[in-house]
Design an enzyme around this catalytic site. Sequence first.
Site, mmCIF file in Angstrom:
data_model
loop_
_atom_site.group_PDB
_atom_site.id
_atom_site.type_symbol
_atom_site.label_atom_id
_atom_site.label_comp_id
_atom_site.label_asym_id
_atom_site.label_seq_id
_atom_site.Cartn_x
_atom_site.Cartn_y
_atom_site.Cartn_z
ATOM 1 N N CYS A 68 -29.327 30.825 -5.750
ATOM 2 C CA CYS A 68 -28.299 31.515 -6.541
ATOM 3 C C CYS A 68 -27.325 30.468 -7.071
ATOM 4 O O CYS A 68 -27.185 29.397 -6.501
ATOM 5 C CB CYS A 68 -27.496 32.483 -5.680
ATOM 6 N N GLU A 117 -20.427 40.117 -10.250
ATOM 7 C CA GLU A 117 -21.215 39.233 -11.101
ATOM 8 C C GLU A 117 -22.104 39.972 -12.097
ATOM 9 O O GLU A 117 -22.611 41.064 -11.818
ATOM 10 C CB GLU A 117 -22.088 38.324 -10.230
#
Length: 173
Positions: A68, A117
Amino acid sequence: MAETDLVELVDEDGNGTGTATVGEAHAAPGHLHRAFSVVLTRPDGRILLQRRADAKLRFPGLWTNSCCGHPLPGADLRERAALRVREELGVELVDAREVGAFRYRAPDASSGQVECEHDHVIVGRCSGELRPDPAEVSQTEWVTPQRAHELVAEGQVTPWFADVLRLVATATP
């Protein structure tokens, strides 16, 4: 990525609206910003999962997708993903393609910080032998999609991982 590095803030449609530091973007109540989740695959259908290092600020010790990160404002998403794969896992990202994006918001009770996000999901393969950075990754495992879904059902994964799996499953080769 340091807490003082910049990330790109975005609106609900994923359009850039400004910048903030990583720390500011994750401070409660959270500010929507661009991120990516990489899923490395093998020809046999297995995917690489990582268990986040216990030293991670947000969601430590949980299983998640291969890697990530956040692209720097204005940076190429795939180039930034390739860099993070190299830094976290010690391998090269090859044949990378974006398979979709989703938004999520997830407070982390242990840190008080919030993930908020617009997450781009990138699928690819890797070249080289895995050499995970222990400051980022405590464990890796190549698993079947079925096993990944079992980990979701057992609650052993990060809050975004189920959505990542959904996009990977619906992507066409």
